[in-house]
Design an enzyme around this catalytic site. Structure first.
Site, PDB file in Angstrom:
ATOM      1  N   TYR A 222     -20.184  20.771  -3.490  1.00 28.92           N
ATOM      2  CA  TYR A 222     -21.145  21.186  -4.517  1.00 28.92           C
ATOM      3  C   TYR A 222     -20.733  22.477  -5.213  1.00 28.92           C
ATOM      4  O   TYR A 222     -20.930  22.631  -6.407  1.00 28.92           O
ATOM      5  CB  TYR A 222     -22.539  21.356  -3.898  1.00 28.92           C
ATOM      6  CG  TYR A 222     -23.139  20.029  -3.473  1.00 28.92           C
ATOM      7  CD1 TYR A 222     -23.936  19.303  -4.351  1.00 28.92           C
ATOM      8  CD2 TYR A 222     -22.863  19.470  -2.226  1.00 28.92           C
ATOM      9  CE1 TYR A 222     -24.461  18.076  -3.989  1.00 28.92           C
ATOM     10  CE2 TYR A 222     -23.382  18.237  -1.858  1.00 28.92           C
ATOM     11  CZ  TYR A 222     -24.183  17.545  -2.744  1.00 28.92           C
ATOM     12  OH  TYR A 222     -24.680  16.315  -2.390  1.00 28.92           O
TER      13      TYR A 222
ATOM     14  N   HIS B 169     -26.479  10.884   9.566  1.00 31.69           N
ATOM     15  CA  HIS B 169     -26.763  11.869   8.517  1.00 31.69           C
ATOM     16  C   HIS B 169     -27.949  12.721   9.002  1.00 31.69           C
ATOM     17  O   HIS B 169     -29.043  12.672   8.448  1.00 31.69           O
ATOM     18  CB  HIS B 169     -27.055  11.171   7.177  1.00 31.69           C
ATOM     19  CG  HIS B 169     -26.899  12.046   5.968  1.00 31.69           C
ATOM     20  ND1 HIS B 169     -26.127  11.685   4.870  1.00 31.69           N
ATOM     21  CD2 HIS B 169     -27.410  13.257   5.665  1.00 31.69           C
ATOM     22  CE1 HIS B 169     -26.205  12.647   3.950  1.00 31.69           C
ATOM     23  NE2 HIS B 169     -26.975  13.609   4.410  1.00 31.69           N
TER      24      HIS B 169
ATOM     25  N   ASN C 196     -17.476  15.869   0.556  1.00 37.05           N
ATOM     26  CA  ASN C 196     -18.672  16.272  -0.179  1.00 37.05           C
ATOM     27  C   ASN C 196     -18.432  17.687  -0.678  1.00 37.05           C
ATOM     28  O   ASN C 196     -17.916  18.531   0.059  1.00 37.05           O
ATOM     29  CB  ASN C 196     -19.907  16.295   0.723  1.00 37.05           C
ATOM     30  CG  ASN C 196     -20.321  14.911   1.190  1.00 37.05           C
ATOM     31  OD1 ASN C 196     -19.714  13.914   0.829  1.00 37.05           O
ATOM     32  ND2 ASN C 196     -21.379  14.861   1.984  1.00 37.05           N
TER      33      ASN C 196
ATOM     34  N   GLU D 126     -21.112  15.441   6.984  1.00 31.83           N
ATOM     35  CA  GLU D 126     -21.119  16.907   7.003  1.00 31.83           C
ATOM     36  C   GLU D 126     -21.433  17.500   8.368  1.00 31.83           C
ATOM     37  O   GLU D 126     -22.444  18.213   8.528  1.00 31.83           O
ATOM     38  CB  GLU D 126     -22.110  17.453   5.977  1.00 31.83           C
ATOM     39  CG  GLU D 126     -21.786  17.047   4.562  1.00 31.83           C
ATOM     40  CD  GLU D 126     -22.665  17.753   3.532  1.00 31.83           C
ATOM     41  OE1 GLU D 126     -23.659  18.380   3.921  1.00 31.83           O
ATOM     42  OE2 GLU D 126     -22.343  17.673   2.346  1.00 31.83           O
TER      43      GLU D 126
ATOM     44  N   GLU E 123     -20.008  12.843  -2.011  1.00 31.51           N
ATOM     45  CA  GLU E 123     -21.220  13.488  -2.537  1.00 31.51           C
ATOM     46  C   GLU E 123     -20.818  14.569  -3.508  1.00 31.51           C
ATOM     47  O   GLU E 123     -19.935  15.374  -3.213  1.00 31.51           O
ATOM     48  CB  GLU E 123     -22.037  14.196  -1.435  1.00 31.51           C
ATOM     49  CG  GLU E 123     -23.017  13.341  -0.711  1.00 31.51           C
ATOM     50  CD  GLU E 123     -23.862  14.147   0.279  1.00 31.51           C
ATOM     51  OE1 GLU E 123     -24.213  15.306  -0.006  1.00 31.51           O
ATOM     52  OE2 GLU E 123     -24.151  13.593   1.350  1.00 31.51           O
TER      53      GLU E 123
ATOM     54  N   ARG F 222     -23.282   4.373  -0.456  1.00 29.13           N
ATOM     55  CA  ARG F 222     -23.228   4.939   0.899  1.00 29.13           C
ATOM     56  C   ARG F 222     -24.637   5.305   1.343  1.00 29.13           C
ATOM     57  O   ARG F 222     -25.305   6.105   0.693  1.00 29.13           O
ATOM     58  CB  ARG F 222     -22.343   6.183   0.952  1.00 29.13           C
ATOM     59  CG  ARG F 222     -22.258   6.768   2.371  1.00 29.13           C
ATOM     60  CD  ARG F 222     -21.325   7.970   2.444  1.00 29.13           C
ATOM     61  NE  ARG F 222     -21.879   9.122   1.777  1.00 29.13           N
ATOM     62  CZ  ARG F 222     -22.319  10.218   2.402  1.00 29.13           C
ATOM     63  NH1 ARG F 222     -22.253  10.314   3.716  1.00 29.13           N
ATOM     64  NH2 ARG F 222     -22.798  11.227   1.714  1.00 29.13           N
TER      65      ARG F 222
HETATM   66  C1  FCB Z   1     -25.602  17.768   1.264  1.00 28.66           C
HETATM   67  C2  FCB Z   1     -26.271  16.739   2.156  1.00 28.66           C
HETATM   68  C3  FCB Z   1     -27.231  15.853   1.424  1.00 28.66           C
HETATM   69  C4  FCB Z   1     -28.029  16.596   0.396  1.00 28.66           C
HETATM   70  C5  FCB Z   1     -27.123  17.406  -0.498  1.00 28.66           C
HETATM   71  C6  FCB Z   1     -27.839  18.146  -1.595  1.00 28.66           C
HETATM   72  O1  FCB Z   1     -25.187  18.859   2.022  1.00 28.66           O
HETATM   73  O2  FCB Z   1     -25.320  15.929   2.789  1.00 28.66           O
HETATM   74  O3  FCB Z   1     -28.045  15.205   2.373  1.00 28.66           O
HETATM   75  O4  FCB Z   1     -28.994  17.376   1.004  1.00 28.66           O
HETATM   76  O5  FCB Z   1     -26.408  18.324   0.274  1.00 28.66           O
END
Ligand code: FCB
Length: 443
Positions: free
Chosen positions: A295, A125, A293, A170, A352, A81
């Protein structure tokens, strides 16, 4: 070396991928007629990027894409992607297209197909053409039409080859950070601007899906949202209420109107004034998949001085965190996937997930990044457990293939499974790369 973790078996046909973004890797900022984006202007402003850096050269991927695709091949990826730089292909955001820029993405897509890697194209993006920002950018209702034309251009050019399209990456992050808090480009800190921008992003999404479908693109169409649980930073009633409202803003502002057709009740007092007749119908378009996405969970506290009264808090004392301050909590990831699959009833792809560290090349030429191996094993394990609980998840894309320009954080956080020496542009696969390669093969 310590014993390396193994991944559980993922379903047959599960897709392995990596994600990147144009502004973070391409560089070549002044080449072949590219126009400026809001990130060029933002990074040129003193004090906005932590290490004073810019994305002007970044990973020089514009020239080194073949080497980067060879790395993807070696890793065993099924899909990649990437995003298109809007101001590269349309230097003024609208009007005459830049042939040389369109040729670059032709070469990129063809090289991917040649190596049997599916090209997944993300329209946006975060790098709005500066020329459009000067006309109000996301806060101007006309942006939906500008975005629709841009989408139609890419659809005509690449519609025969792109395997999946994502309209936005995002939307919650770039509207919040860019318009409510001002920590990202274009650096606006105004709740009203954020609300207008967010609603216009939703309208632009709908318009672009119509453009893609109208051009009869071959690939599937979806959107990529950052979904993360919002937890109160303390047990106080104020923080609990703040976390509940933050959850709506963060997780529902985009996916709900795009997929379910409207803003949840708790957000209507905010967005109501911006919604005109026909908007909600235009925003909701049939989608083929939802990109998630993720984290970490986020912690929220009430703060009357912050936009909307909502501020970022810290994870609980003693919780494991990364150098970004993000909590490592794989169970929260599994819960998020299960919850989003149930709410939106679309096949999910994890578009992501990954972790930042500072690992550098060692004396023997190796890059030892045990934290990344541990994190990826736990988080991919969480994907497997969400699938076991019945959620349909079709793939996992690591963030990121290569170390890159981490927005306002500059080049210090390294998110790649491949190390990049930003002086020489030398790529060195990290231990996590070898680990992931072996685990993908073992599947
Ligand atoms: C996400 C973004 C990506 C990168 C990661 C760490 O929020 O989509 O571009 O910065 O975090």
């Amino acid at each position: 070396m310590t014993k390396q973790p193994h991944l559980p078996k993922l379903p047959k046909g599960f897709l392995w991928g990596a994600s990147t973004a144009a502004a973070q890797i391409e560089g070549a900022a002044a080449e072949d007629g590219r126009g400026a984006s809001i990130w060029d202007a933002f990074a040129a402003t003193q004090g906005k990027i932590k290490d004073g850096s810019t994305g002007a050269v970044a990973c020089d991927h514009y020239h080194r894409y073949k080497e980067d695709i060879a790395l993807m091949k070696r890793l065993g990826l099924d899909a990649y992607r990437f995003s298109v730089s809007w101001s590269r292909v349309l230097p003024d955001g609208v009007g005459t297209a830049n042939e040389k820029a369109l040729d670059f993405y032709d070469r990129l897509i063809d090289e991917l197909l040649d190596k049997k890697i599916e090209p997944w194209l993300c329209l946006y993006h975060w790098d709005l053409p500066q020329a459009l920002h000067e006309r109000g950018g996301w806060t101007n209702r006309d942006v939906a039409r500008w975005f629709e034309d841009y989408a139609a251009l890419l659809a005509r050019r690449y519609g025969d080859r792109v395997v999946r399209w994502a309209t936005f990456n995002e939307p919650g992050v770039f509207t919040t950070a860019g318009y409510a808090v001002g920590y990202h480009a274009p650096g606006v800190a105004d709740l009203g601007a954020y609300l207008a921008a967010a609603h216009n992003v939703n309208r632009a999404h709908g318009a672009s899906v119509v453009a893609l479908r109208g051009a009869d693109v071959k690939g599937q169409i979806g959107v990529v949202c950052n979904q993360q649980p919002a937890r109160p930073a303390s047990p106080s009633d104020d923080d609990k209420a703040a976390a509940a409202l933050y959850d709506l803003f963060w997780n529902r502002t985009f996916a709900d109107p795009m997929i379910l057709g409207g803003y949840p009740e708790g957000l209507q007092p905010f967005f109501g004034p911006f919604v005109q007749d026909g908007d909600l119908e235009a925003i909701r378009q049939r989608l083929d998949f939802l990109g998630v996405n993720h984290y970490s969970p986020t912690y929220v506290k009430s703060d009357p001085a912050a936009p909307g009264g909502l501020a970022q808090g810290k994870p609980p004392e003693g919780a494991p965190v990364t150098m970004m301050g993000w909590e490592i909590a794989p169970k929260a990831f599994a819960q998020t996937l299960i919850q989003e699959a149930a709410r939106y009833k679309l096949p999910i792809v994890v578009t992501e997930n990954g972790v930042a560290d500072r690992a550098e090349v060692g004396e023997g030429g190796e890059v030892d990044d045990p934290l990344r191996i541990d994190y990826l094993a736990k988080y991919i394990g969480a994907v497997a457990s969400a699938i076991e609980s019945g959620a349909r998840i079709d793939g996992y894309f690591v963030w990121s293939l290569i170390d890159n320009f981490e927005w306002a954080e500059g080049y210090e956080p390294r998110f790649g499974v491949v190390h990049v020496d930003f002086e020489t542009q030398k790529r060195t696969p990290k231990r996590s790369f070898e680990w992931l390669r072996t685990e993908i093969k073992r599947q």
